[in-house]
Motif scaffolding. Structure first.
Motif, PDB file in Angstrom:
ATOM      1  N   TYR A 162      24.348  75.538   3.018  1.00 27.19           N
ATOM      2  CA  TYR A 162      23.114  74.765   3.088  1.00 27.19           C
ATOM      3  C   TYR A 162      21.936  75.729   3.125  1.00 27.19           C
ATOM      4  O   TYR A 162      22.074  76.902   3.461  1.00 27.19           O
ATOM      5  N   SER A 193      20.540  58.675  -4.318  1.00 22.68           N
ATOM      6  CA  SER A 193      20.933  59.512  -3.201  1.00 22.68           C
ATOM      7  C   SER A 193      20.423  58.909  -1.896  1.00 22.68           C
ATOM      8  O   SER A 193      19.537  58.068  -1.898  1.00 22.68           O
ATOM      9  N   GLN A 194      20.989  59.352  -0.816  1.00 29.83           N
ATOM     10  CA  GLN A 194      20.634  58.827   0.488  1.00 29.83           C
ATOM     11  C   GLN A 194      19.312  59.420   0.972  1.00 29.83           C
ATOM     12  O   GLN A 194      19.046  60.598   0.750  1.00 29.83           O
ATOM     13  N   LYS A 195      18.487  58.592   1.624  1.00 29.65           N
ATOM     14  CA  LYS A 195      17.262  59.079   2.258  1.00 29.65           C
ATOM     15  C   LYS A 195      17.321  58.751   3.735  1.00 29.65           C
ATOM     16  O   LYS A 195      17.739  57.662   4.116  1.00 29.65           O
ATOM     17  N   LEU A 227      26.702  66.539   3.210  1.00 28.23           N
ATOM     18  CA  LEU A 227      25.922  65.667   4.063  1.00 28.23           C
ATOM     19  C   LEU A 227      24.458  65.776   3.691  1.00 28.23           C
ATOM     20  O   LEU A 227      23.986  66.852   3.311  1.00 28.23           O
ATOM     21  N   THR A 228      23.749  64.679   3.830  1.00 27.43           N
ATOM     22  CA  THR A 228      22.286  64.687   3.744  1.00 27.43           C
ATOM     23  C   THR A 228      21.765  64.641   5.169  1.00 27.43           C
ATOM     24  O   THR A 228      22.174  63.766   5.952  1.00 27.43           O
ATOM     25  N   GLY A 238      24.334  70.742  -5.443  1.00 28.36           N
ATOM     26  CA  GLY A 238      23.115  71.095  -4.728  1.00 28.36           C
ATOM     27  C   GLY A 238      22.514  72.432  -5.124  1.00 28.36           C
ATOM     28  O   GLY A 238      21.392  72.750  -4.719  1.00 28.36           O
ATOM     29  N   ALA A 292      29.062  63.015  -4.339  1.00 26.84           N
ATOM     30  CA  ALA A 292      28.824  64.310  -3.709  1.00 26.84           C
ATOM     31  C   ALA A 292      29.557  64.391  -2.379  1.00 26.84           C
ATOM     32  O   ALA A 292      29.723  63.380  -1.699  1.00 26.84           O
ATOM     33  N   TYR A 319      18.119  54.959   7.580  1.00 24.31           N
ATOM     34  CA  TYR A 319      18.519  55.409   6.256  1.00 24.31           C
ATOM     35  C   TYR A 319      18.311  54.297   5.234  1.00 24.31           C
ATOM     36  O   TYR A 319      18.254  53.125   5.579  1.00 24.31           O
ATOM     37  N   GLU A 358      19.556  71.511   3.626  1.00 21.73           N
ATOM     38  CA  GLU A 358      19.694  70.932   2.293  1.00 21.73           C
ATOM     39  C   GLU A 358      21.003  71.439   1.681  1.00 21.73           C
ATOM     40  O   GLU A 358      21.226  72.648   1.591  1.00 21.73           O
ATOM     41  N   PHE A 359      21.847  70.525   1.246  1.00 21.74           N
ATOM     42  CA  PHE A 359      23.160  70.865   0.708  1.00 21.74           C
ATOM     43  C   PHE A 359      23.056  71.710  -0.561  1.00 21.74           C
ATOM     44  O   PHE A 359      22.256  71.435  -1.458  1.00 21.74           O
ATOM     45  N   SER A 382      26.316  62.240   1.536  1.00 27.66           N
ATOM     46  CA  SER A 382      25.297  62.117   0.487  1.00 27.66           C
ATOM     47  C   SER A 382      25.591  61.000  -0.491  1.00 27.66           C
ATOM     48  O   SER A 382      24.701  60.425  -1.090  1.00 27.66           O
TER      49      SER A 382
END
Lengths: 113, 113
Positions: free
Chosen positions: B35, A1-3, A101-102, B59, A98, A25, B44-45, A94
């Motif tokens: 969210y 997953s994205q950070k 959005l993150t 999520g 998925a 990111y 947070e999704f 994300s």
């Protein structure tokens, strides 16, 4: 997953100066990146979207850059005003199938008169 | 409506109770998102609807959480057997299509005591 990493410390800027906020990111490069503004007790407000093939995007006093090599976006507010004081959130798709959005944790910007 | 409307704005409930949170998106927006935001964190999704169907519910933290959007407009987030850790601001957002900027509501602040 994205950070996503955003400067968690508050950023104090003098009125009239340019405020620059950073969003870094990890993992894969997204097709686009979004910036939002959030005021206390309110939902985030969409500001700008920049796509991976765009180096820079502007809207009035706002400018966003997107460097897919550095995996970084910079958000600039020129001629800053006390009314620009808020938390600014960076958001990316994300990924991994998925659809959401993150979001980053946001940077609290304070413009001092 | 002109914006995304969420009701109630505040909800206090006892641990173990059932709650429903309502979201009325912008008319014509087919994409709807839920969210959750805790203090000092980014949103947070939880779940994404495209029309009436839940296109992505990856999520949702566990099976106590469920959401519906039966007619493709209003959505309800349902939480069973609430726990103190569910306390947060629940945000709803809509957009005309995937990948566009979101319009968020002001959120429902849920407090489980």
């Amino acid at each position: 997953s994205q950070k996503i990493e955003q400067n968690s410390e508050a950023l104090n800027i003098q009125e009239g100066k340019t405020a620059t906020l950073t969003c870094n990111y990890t993992n894969y490069s997204p097709a686009y990146l979004q910036w939002y503004r959030q005021d206390p007790g309110r939902g985030p407000v969409f500001l700008l979207l920049i796509r991976e093939n765009e180096k820079e995007k502007r809207k009035e006093r706002l400018k966003v850059t997107f460097d897919t090599t550095l995996k970084q976006s910079l958000f600039h507010i020129t001629a800053s005003q006390p009314a620009d004081s808020a938390t600014y959130l960076c958001a990316l798709p994300s990924g991994g199938g998925a659809d959401g959005l993150t979001f980053g944790k946001g940077t609290h910007l304070i413009i001092q008169p | 409506g002109a914006g995304v409307s969420q009701t109630p704005s505040n909800k206090v409930t006892e641990k173990g109770k059932y709650v429903e949170l309502r979201c009325d998106p912008i008319s014509g927006h087919t994409a709807l998102y839920w969210y959750r935001q805790s203090l000092g964190q980014g949103p947070e999704f939880l779940i994404y609807f495209q029309g009436t169907g839940a296109a992505d519910d990856s999520g949702l933290p566990n099976d106590r959480f469920f959401a519906v959007r039966p007619e493709g407009s209003v959505s309800t987030l349902k939480i069973q057997r609430t726990e103190r850790g569910d306390s947060a601001v629940y945000l709803c957002a809509s957009s005309p299509q995937t990948g566009a900027g979101y319009t968020f509501g002001s959120g429902t602040r849920l407090t489980v005591v």
